[in-house]
Design an enzyme around this catalytic site. Structure first.
Site, mmCIF file in Angstrom:
data_model
loop_
_atom_site.group_PDB
_atom_site.id
_atom_site.type_symbol
_atom_site.label_atom_id
_atom_site.label_comp_id
_atom_site.label_asym_id
_atom_site.label_seq_id
_atom_site.Cartn_x
_atom_site.Cartn_y
_atom_site.Cartn_z
ATOM 1 N N ASN A 76 0.793 -1.322 -0.055
ATOM 2 C CA ASN A 76 -0.569 0.228 0.089
ATOM 3 C C ASN A 76 0.948 1.360 -0.083
ATOM 4 O O ASN A 76 2.351 1.162 0.236
ATOM 5 C CB ASN A 76 -1.208 0.092 1.427
ATOM 6 C CG ASN A 76 -0.248 0.816 2.221
ATOM 7 O OD1 ASN A 76 1.018 -0.055 2.170
ATOM 8 N ND2 ASN A 76 -0.436 0.872 3.128
ATOM 9 N N CYS A 108 2.159 3.603 2.472
ATOM 10 C CA CYS A 108 3.265 3.785 3.221
ATOM 11 C C CYS A 108 4.521 2.783 3.403
ATOM 12 O O CYS A 108 4.686 2.758 3.855
ATOM 13 C CB CYS A 108 2.624 4.338 4.010
ATOM 14 S SG CYS A 108 1.445 6.170 3.844
ATOM 15 N N GLU A 114 3.726 0.086 5.048
ATOM 16 C CA GLU A 114 3.389 -0.634 5.590
ATOM 17 C C GLU A 114 2.110 -2.622 6.064
ATOM 18 O O GLU A 114 2.291 -3.029 6.495
ATOM 19 C CB GLU A 114 2.659 -0.381 7.069
ATOM 20 C CG GLU A 114 0.906 0.471 7.088
ATOM 21 C CD GLU A 114 0.432 1.528 6.151
ATOM 22 O OE1 GLU A 114 1.685 1.983 5.419
ATOM 23 O OE2 GLU A 114 -0.721 1.792 6.043
HETATM 24 N N1 UDP Z 1 -3.796 7.123 2.908
HETATM 25 C C1 UDP Z 1 -4.576 7.958 1.909
HETATM 26 N N2 UDP Z 1 -4.450 8.792 1.877
HETATM 27 C C2 UDP Z 1 -4.454 9.805 3.001
HETATM 28 C C3 UDP Z 1 -3.769 9.254 3.864
HETATM 29 C C4 UDP Z 1 -3.437 7.701 4.325
HETATM 30 O O1 UDP Z 1 -4.449 6.728 1.352
HETATM 31 O O2 UDP Z 1 -4.336 10.667 3.065
HETATM 32 C C5 UDP Z 1 -3.981 5.538 3.346
HETATM 33 C C6 UDP Z 1 -2.357 4.649 2.802
HETATM 34 O O3 UDP Z 1 -3.436 3.275 2.708
HETATM 35 C C7 UDP Z 1 -1.723 4.598 4.532
HETATM 36 C C8 UDP Z 1 -2.901 4.518 5.480
HETATM 37 O O4 UDP Z 1 -3.798 5.150 4.890
HETATM 38 O O5 UDP Z 1 -0.502 3.653 4.181
HETATM 39 C C9 UDP Z 1 -2.892 4.478 6.959
HETATM 40 O O6 UDP Z 1 -2.602 5.367 7.114
HETATM 41 P P1 UDP Z 1 -2.329 6.558 8.305
HETATM 42 O O7 UDP Z 1 -2.253 5.764 9.440
HETATM 43 O O8 UDP Z 1 -1.476 7.820 8.335
HETATM 44 O O9 UDP Z 1 -3.846 7.375 8.558
HETATM 45 P P2 UDP Z 1 -5.650 7.862 9.341
HETATM 46 O O10 UDP Z 1 -5.539 6.634 9.993
HETATM 47 O O11 UDP Z 1 -3.987 8.538 10.509
HETATM 48 O O12 UDP Z 1 -5.552 8.384 8.675
#
Ligand code: UDP
Length: 694
Positions: free
Chosen positions: A350, A352, A354
């Site tokens: 994906n 980032c 992870e």
């Molecule tokens: N992601 C996305 N757009 C964004 C931020 C995150 O699609 O603007 C997706 C992406 O796959 C990333 C995952 O959400 O790896 C998790 O990101 P994060 O933990 O920062 O998300 P949160 O739940 O904190 O918003």
């Protein structure tokens, strides 16, 4: 509810100003006609808790039992001990219904295919996922290289990068209703003839201009890294010309690397081959050497040329030094430690990184706020019982997300329900360290990382085994073939040795981590074989970019970014002073506005000789922490983790390409699955600038 409002109000007080701003701007539901808010933050947590708990009704639970589960879900969220990823918070119980953050979509070398896996099928799938706040990853290396022939039109192929540009524009257009911008990961495997263009596609003059909605990573292999060390040449392969359509050169490499053990080939593949008439991605000749594989590729006319591995690697390093792109994902390591390697081979992650996922799989994430598990006092320590309990509820909640999800496409639903991957991660790690009085860049801190990861993994895995007794195993579970990742976790001292750091851990920290240190995984293995397993993966360290703001803590396992900084987010600019830092200043009577505003000029104190030593040691920010400590924290969290770790190796702007080269080589040796560096100020747009003075 009746009498409940008092509690609700108190829980709302846990939310910081920034948390409220973010919730207000994007999470709290509004009446679409009047645009008035129809919920408070506590009502949002209730909405999510009730919606996810309701799933248990279909597993034979009573209304009363479901209410109890919902209360627990509400409790862990509203206390900010655990939060699910953004799509779950935003979309639970609403008309939209995608609750997962991570998706990987296949891209076949065709406009469209009957399975819906051609370039334009995938473009459509991507738009549907982005619309609801999901991030998508792709491996573009099955596409024939630029200049290759197109039989149907007698034309010339424009190559994978030209198609990536279309995906990029589509991402811009579908800006997810203003709530969340689509994020993409574009991967090209290192054997592809266009790999050098790919490496340069976001650097130099193109860095702030092209593929702005993509992170890009080179899909790297062990054979290639070894060739880098020996400065040898490696072949480039045209995926169209290989014998197995759509499998490319790495098809041979998989065979050569032997991810599979003998037992697997005998008992599983051969059976499947028989059933499916030989159409699976591996055949009985799965074991060939790299040299043999090259001979096969050569014989089939798939080799288009040779390049010096070191030269290509240096270009990757130079690009990353210049702009942060490309990163690397280590395909061999990903597949070697993929517990259900027998289902298929992972080609992509994906955005980032992870979540390494199979084609069409999605994964929903959620993170534990570690800061909440510190017991304060003269000798602060960790509340292990509370942590274990929270992990158990978190895993149940994430597992329910899979059933509550409304999937945008049938293929995604099928793939996700077959393997039931969930990703439990952490946030607030560096603030936990501050509260424990341990500097991030110390062997003590690494020891905490290593053992916390072990503890989280142990309890998440255990929870998934317990869920299996209650609700059944994931359909692709095979108790004999399933590969336990704890069998291959690298020992702590070995990892530190790779970077020449002495594993000297202070006795008090050893004592504090005893609970995790003593965990016995062999018992757990026996339980898994006996009772089954609900989820093929349970862990994943997400960036927690937004949910860490809601929880009011540091993101993921990253060090503090700055003690004071300006944050640019979709809803505006925030100037922030770390409240934990302020607390410390207060202890030393240094909380005068003059002192604080002076510190805010640079965002850090480690070079300020007038600051107390304790403060200077404990409050080390991302750019003051050396790359080796960034790397080792990532490696520690990777050992006890069946998915991946999102981490940025932040560097000062003065760092040279040599440092990047060392970081990438060490990442490979440490068994890291994916690596990204970022040199301060190397792009014109960055989300966070540290310090106020620029
Ligand atoms: N992601 C996305 N757009 C964004 C931020 C995150 O699609 O603007 C997706 C992406 O796959 C990333 C995952 O959400 O790896 C998790 O990101 P994060 O933990 O920062 O998300 P949160 O739940 O904190 O918003």
């Amino acid at each position: 509810g009746k009498g409940g409002w008092k509690d609700f109000d108190e829980r709302d007080l846990l939310l910081s100003y920034n948390a409220l701003k973010v919730l207000e701007a994007r999470y709290l539901l509004k009446n679409p006609d009047t645009l008035r808010y129809v919920e408070t933050p506590q009502m949002m947590f209730r909405r999510v808790a009730n919606f996810l708990a309701k799933v248990d009704l279909s597993y034979g639970k009573t209304e009363e039992e479901v209410r109890k589960v919902a209360d627990r879900f509400y409790e862990v969220m509203s206390s900010l001990k655990f939060l699910p990823n953004t799509p779950t918070l935003m979309n639970s119980g609403t008309r939209l219904g995608v609750l997962s953050a991570c998706f990987v979509l296949p891209v076949r070398d065709s406009m469209t295919t009957p399975e819906g896996e051609g370039i334009y099928d995938t473009l459509r799938a991507m738009a549907l996922v982005h619309q609801q706040g999901g991030g998508t990853g792709f491996d573009f290396s099955e596409l024939r290289p630029k200049g290759d022939t197109v039989a149907s039109t007698a034309g010339v192929a424009s190559g994978p990068i030209s198609f990536m540009k279309i995906f990029d524009v589509s991402t811009d257009v579908v800006k997810q209703g203003g709530k969340r911008r689509g994020a993409n990961m574009g991967i090209m495997h290192v054997w592809h003839p266009d790999v050098r263009d790919f490496i340069k596609s976001k650097t130099g003059q193109l860095k702030d201009a092209q593929l702005q909605n993509f992170n890009i990573s080179v899909g790297m292999y062990d054979y290639f890294m070894r060739a880098v060390e020996r400065e040898e040449d490696v072949p480039l392969i045209n995926p169209r010309k290989t014998k197995v359509p759509g499998k490319g050169w790495d098809y041979y490499i998989v065979k050569a690397r032997g991810y599979m053990d003998e037992e697997y080939v005998q008992e599983f593949i051969l059976n499947e081959l028989e059933e499916k008439g030989g159409s699976v991605w591996l055949d009985e000749s799965a074991f060939v050497t790299v040299d043999e594989a090259m001979v096969i590729a050569e014989r089939e006319g798939a080799v288009t040329g040779r390049v010096n591995a070191r030269a290509v690697f240096d270009e990757i390093v130079r690009g990353a030094w210049d702009s942060g792109d490309p990163g690397i994902v280590f395909i061999d390591e990903i597949n070697r430690r993929h517990p259900i390697y027998y289902v298929s081979k992972i080609q992509a992650t994906n955005p980032c990184a992870e979540e390494p996922l199979l084609s069409w799989e999605s994964c929903n994430l959620g993170s534990i706020n570690l800061e909440k598990f510190v017991i304060e006092g003269d000798k602060p320590t960790i509340d292990w019982d509370s942590l274990a309990e929270t992990i158990t509820y978190a895993v149940r909640m994430l597992d329910n997300v899979i059933d509550a999800n409304r999937y945008p496409l049938k293929q995604i639903e099928d793939a996700t329900k077959k393997t039931r991957k969930v990703g439990l991660g952490v946030m607030g790690f560096s603030r936990l360290l501050v509260r424990l009085g341990i500097p991030y860049d110390s062997p003590d801190a690494l020891y905490v990382s290593y053992n916390l990861a072990k503890f989280v993994y142990y309890h998440a895995f255990k929870a998934s085994i317990e869920l299996a007794s209650e609700k059944g195993s994931f359909p692709a579970y095979n108790p004999q073939l399933y590969r336990d990742i704890f069998d291959t976790a690298k020992p702590f001292a070995d990892m530190l040795e790779i970077l020449s750091i002495k594993p000297q851990v202070s006795p008090s920290v050893r004592k504090m981590m005893e609970r995790a240190e003593k965990l016995d995984f062999s018992e757990l293995k026996a339980l898994r074989v006996k009772n089954g397993l609900r989820n093929s993966t349970v862990m994943s360290i997400a960036p927690t970019g937004t949910i860490s703001i809601i929880a009011g803590t540091s993101s993921g396992i990253e060090p503090l970014f700055a003690l004071a900084f300006i944050r640019n987010v979709a809803v505006g600019k925030f100037m922030e002073v770390d409240p934990l830092f302020l607390e410390y200043l207060r202890k030393y009577e240094l909380d005068d506005p003059e002192v604080v505003s002076k510190i805010a000029e640079t965002g850090s104190v480690s070079e300020n000789v007038f600051m107390p030593r304790t403060i200077r040691n404990i409050f080390r920010t991302a750019h003051e922490v050396g790359p080796e400590y960034h790397l080792l924290h990532q490696a520690c969290w990777q050992q006890w983790n069946d998915s991946g770790v999102s981490k940025t190796i932040n560097m000062r702007s003065e760092e040279t390409p040599e440092t990047v080269s060392k970081v990438y080589l060490s990442a490979w040796k440490l068994g890291i699955k994916g690596i990204t560096v970022y040199r301060d100020r190397s792009k014109s747009q960055q989300v966070i600038y540290f310090g106020i003075k620029k």
